[in-house]
Design a protein around this motif. Structure first.
Motif, short mmCIF file in Angstrom:
data_model
loop_
_atom_site.label_atom_id
_atom_site.label_comp_id
_atom_site.label_asym_id
_atom_site.label_seq_id
_atom_site.Cartn_x
_atom_site.Cartn_y
_atom_site.Cartn_z
N TYR A 255 15.03 -3.97 -4.62
CA TYR A 255 15.65 -2.99 -4.25
C TYR A 255 16.59 -2.83 -2.83
CZ TYR A 255 13.18 -0.77 -8.17
OH TYR A 255 12.86 -0.57 -9.18
N PHE A 256 16.30 -3.82 -2.15
CA PHE A 256 16.73 -4.24 -0.70
C PHE A 256 17.93 -5.04 -0.78
CE2 PHE A 256 12.50 -2.69 -0.37
CZ PHE A 256 12.55 -1.61 0.70
N LEU A 257 18.87 -4.85 0.25
CA LEU A 257 20.13 -5.51 0.07
C LEU A 257 19.73 -6.84 0.93
CD1 LEU A 257 23.17 -6.04 -0.25
CD2 LEU A 257 23.43 -4.87 1.98
N GLU A 258 19.10 -6.94 2.19
CA GLU A 258 18.94 -7.95 2.91
C GLU A 258 17.29 -7.79 3.50
OE1 GLU A 258 21.18 -10.69 6.24
OE2 GLU A 258 22.32 -9.08 5.08
N ASP A 259 17.23 -7.26 4.69
CA ASP A 259 15.95 -7.24 5.56
C ASP A 259 15.13 -5.86 4.97
OD1 ASP A 259 16.98 -9.56 6.77
OD2 ASP A 259 17.05 -8.54 8.98
N ILE A 260 14.05 -6.33 4.50
CA ILE A 260 12.93 -5.32 4.48
C ILE A 260 12.28 -4.90 5.81
CG2 ILE A 260 10.89 -4.61 3.11
CD1 ILE A 260 11.77 -6.86 0.99
N GLU A 261 12.38 -3.77 6.46
CA GLU A 261 11.92 -3.45 7.63
C GLU A 261 11.15 -2.54 7.90
OE1 GLU A 261 12.26 -4.42 10.61
OE2 GLU A 261 13.58 -6.05 10.80
N ASP A 279 15.84 -0.30 4.69
CA ASP A 279 16.79 -1.06 3.86
C ASP A 279 17.80 -1.44 4.83
OD1 ASP A 279 18.10 -2.65 2.14
OD2 ASP A 279 18.45 -1.34 0.61
N GLN A 280 17.52 -2.35 6.00
CA GLN A 280 17.91 -2.42 7.18
C GLN A 280 19.77 -2.48 7.11
OE1 GLN A 280 17.28 -5.63 10.08
NE2 GLN A 280 17.05 -4.17 11.38
N GLN A 281 20.14 -3.52 6.45
CA GLN A 281 21.53 -3.76 6.37
C GLN A 281 22.21 -2.86 5.41
OE1 GLN A 281 19.32 -6.53 6.50
NE2 GLN A 281 19.69 -6.98 8.49
N ASN A 286 14.12 3.17 1.40
CA ASN A 286 13.67 3.09 0.12
C ASN A 286 12.28 3.93 -0.01
OD1 ASN A 286 16.11 2.12 -1.15
ND2 ASN A 286 15.11 0.13 -0.78
N LEU A 287 12.19 4.92 -1.00
CA LEU A 287 10.77 5.85 -1.11
C LEU A 287 10.17 4.99 -2.39
CD1 LEU A 287 12.57 7.38 0.89
CD2 LEU A 287 11.16 9.37 -0.38
N PHE A 288 8.84 4.48 -1.94
CA PHE A 288 7.89 4.38 -3.10
C PHE A 288 6.80 5.03 -3.19
CE2 PHE A 288 10.33 0.64 -1.51
CZ PHE A 288 10.71 -0.35 -2.70
N ASP A 289 6.33 5.25 -4.41
CA ASP A 289 5.18 6.23 -4.60
C ASP A 289 3.99 5.61 -3.90
OD1 ASP A 289 2.61 6.90 -6.31
OD2 ASP A 289 4.06 8.46 -6.63
N THR A 306 18.35 0.23 10.98
CA THR A 306 17.00 0.77 11.66
C THR A 306 15.85 -0.59 11.24
OG1 THR A 306 17.37 3.02 10.84
CG2 THR A 306 15.06 2.19 10.87
N ASP A 307 15.19 -0.73 12.37
CA ASP A 307 13.94 -1.34 12.27
C ASP A 307 12.61 -0.60 12.09
OD1 ASP A 307 14.52 -4.19 13.07
OD2 ASP A 307 15.37 -3.14 15.03
N GLY A 308 12.09 0.14 13.12
CA GLY A 308 10.92 0.65 12.86
C GLY A 308 10.83 2.26 12.57
N CYS A 309 10.08 2.69 11.84
CA CYS A 309 10.22 4.44 11.33
C CYS A 309 8.49 4.74 11.59
CB CYS A 309 10.64 4.51 10.23
SG CYS A 309 10.29 3.66 8.87
N ASP A 310 8.52 6.05 11.49
CA ASP A 310 7.24 6.74 11.28
C ASP A 310 7.24 8.02 10.85
OD1 ASP A 310 4.44 6.76 11.49
OD2 ASP A 310 4.11 7.12 13.63
N VAL A 311 6.05 8.67 10.46
CA VAL A 311 6.38 10.15 9.76
C VAL A 311 4.75 10.63 10.18
CG1 VAL A 311 5.42 9.16 7.50
CG2 VAL A 311 6.77 11.26 7.80
N VAL A 312 4.81 11.92 10.06
CA VAL A 312 3.58 12.87 10.07
C VAL A 312 3.99 13.86 9.07
CG1 VAL A 312 2.68 12.22 12.09
CG2 VAL A 312 4.19 14.19 12.11
N THR A 313 2.98 14.51 8.46
CA THR A 313 3.36 15.63 7.40
C THR A 313 2.79 16.95 7.63
OG1 THR A 313 1.64 14.59 5.86
CG2 THR A 313 4.15 13.78 5.47
N VAL A 314 2.51 17.12 8.87
CA VAL A 314 1.97 18.41 9.25
C VAL A 314 2.98 19.17 10.06
CG1 VAL A 314 -0.54 17.38 9.29
CG2 VAL A 314 1.07 17.55 11.21
N PRO A 315 3.00 20.42 10.19
CA PRO A 315 4.14 21.21 10.88
C PRO A 315 3.86 21.05 12.11
CG PRO A 315 3.02 22.56 9.06
CD PRO A 315 2.02 21.34 9.14
#
Length: 344
Positions: A255-261, A279-281, A286-289, A306-315
């Motif tokens: 599912y990725f064009l080049e670098d998985i980041e 999906d950097q380049q 991409n969202l996976f279950d 994009t290199d890094g990312c982070d998430v929280v799911t609280v208001p």
């Protein structure tokens, strides 16, 4: 059917296939999701974020982000994207990735939230308390010390694992380059004299040898560690050392064009949620279950490389009512999104 008509059909099929391939790989069909907040710019080169949710007042939560050069820093941003100077750690020798965990017992009566990051040029990791930003590592912990090749001792990715078995804390560290077996080192963290010690407990993790491994993320609730073998797949292992070093899965590479980041684990109720990966380049995510690891969808967040990312799911506040997703953007800044905008 005449030969002329057959040739026309073949040409039409080729053209349609080419159009489909181009559309899928350019991201041109995906609607653009613009950020709610764009942070102030750092000095050098942003790379990876980590979100600290303030337990007393979520609206005063902090986003930490690495600035990756010899005169680097761990920047602290408020939820408006403004730099918090007195929470920013400067003069770090090429910090790469960063992670955060809650409730480390520094002594019998005191627990603190802790931040870890790699300091590549010093071949070590650093650990600080949050939110007072005090060093807890006596200057840093050298990593990959038994590696004889200096080129294989440069740390990049890092992630915390908090064990559900006994509340032990671990940090898992990756490197710029390494062997095809035992690419990752896992260290157990213990407290002594109001400082933290790090002791190597295992080496694990396959590597394709195609590019490098940088992004690491741990789902402590489910007990898994994921990391991006950039030219191959997302690799999945048990985070608990006692469960062994056998690879559980190698998925998603097609599912990725080049670098998985960068990898972020979006945790929802009943162990539902998503693994969100850059999906950097391609300029997409991409969202996976979270449970099955099956591909769900791709989204365009308008970020660059994009290199890094982070998430929280609280208001957190009125802007981030469902949580916060943070993505590094290749213009010396980070993009902030209300989490629901990614999944609705």
């Amino acid at each position: 059917m005449s030969l002329l008509n057959k040739n026309k059909i073949v040409k039409s099929t080729i053209l349609l296939s080419a159009f489909y391939f181009f559309s899928c790989n350019s991201g041109s069909k995906l609607p653009t999701i613009t950020p709610d907040i764009i942070t102030e710019k750092t000095l050098n080169d942003t790379d990876d974020p980590a979100i600290w949710v303030n337990p007393k007042d979520a609206s005063k939560s902090i986003v930490f982000g690495t600035d990756k050069k010899t005169n680097g820093a761990i920047y602290a941003f408020n939820l408006d994207g403004k730099i918090i100077e007195n929470k920013t750690i400067r003069n770090i020798k090429r910090p790469n990735n960063v992670d955060l965990e809650y409730g480390f017992k520094i002594n019998d009566s005191t627990a603190t939230d802790i931040l870890v990051f790699t300091e590549r040029e010093k071949q070590q990791i650093r650990i600080f308390s949050v939110p007072d930003m005090q060093p807890l590592d006596n200057g840093g912990f050298p990593v990959f010390v038994d590696e004889k090749n200096a080129e294989l001792k440069l740390p990049m990715g890092v992630a915390f694992y908090k064990s559900k078995l006994d509340d032990s804390f671990y940090t898992i560290v990756g490197r710029k380059s390494g062997p095809k077996e035992g690419y990752l080192y896992q260290y157990k963290l213990t407290a002594a004299n109001n400082l933290i010690q790090a002791n190597l407990v295992r080496k694990f993790g396959k590597f394709s040898g195609k590019k490098e491994i940088e992004a690491i993320a741990v789902d402590s609730e489910m007990g898994f560690v994921y990391y991006s073998d950039e030219g191959a797949c997302i690799r999945k292992y048990y985070a608990e050392p006692t469960k062994g070093n056998e690879e559980i899965a190698c998925f998603g590479g097609e599912y990725f064009l080049e670098d998985i980041e960068g990898i972020a684990i979006a945790k929802l109720e009943d162990k539902k949620g998503y693994i969100i990966i850059s999906d950097q380049q391609k300029g997409q995510f991409n969202l996976f279950d979270r449970t099955t690891n099956n591909f769900v969808k791709a989204i365009n967040l308008s970020t660059l490389e994009t290199d890094g990312c982070d998430v929280v799911t609280v208001p957190l506040n009125n802007t981030f009512k469902s949580g916060l997703f943070v993505a590094m953007n290749d213009e010396k800044n980070f993009y902030f999104y209300d989490f629901n905008r990614l999944i609705k």
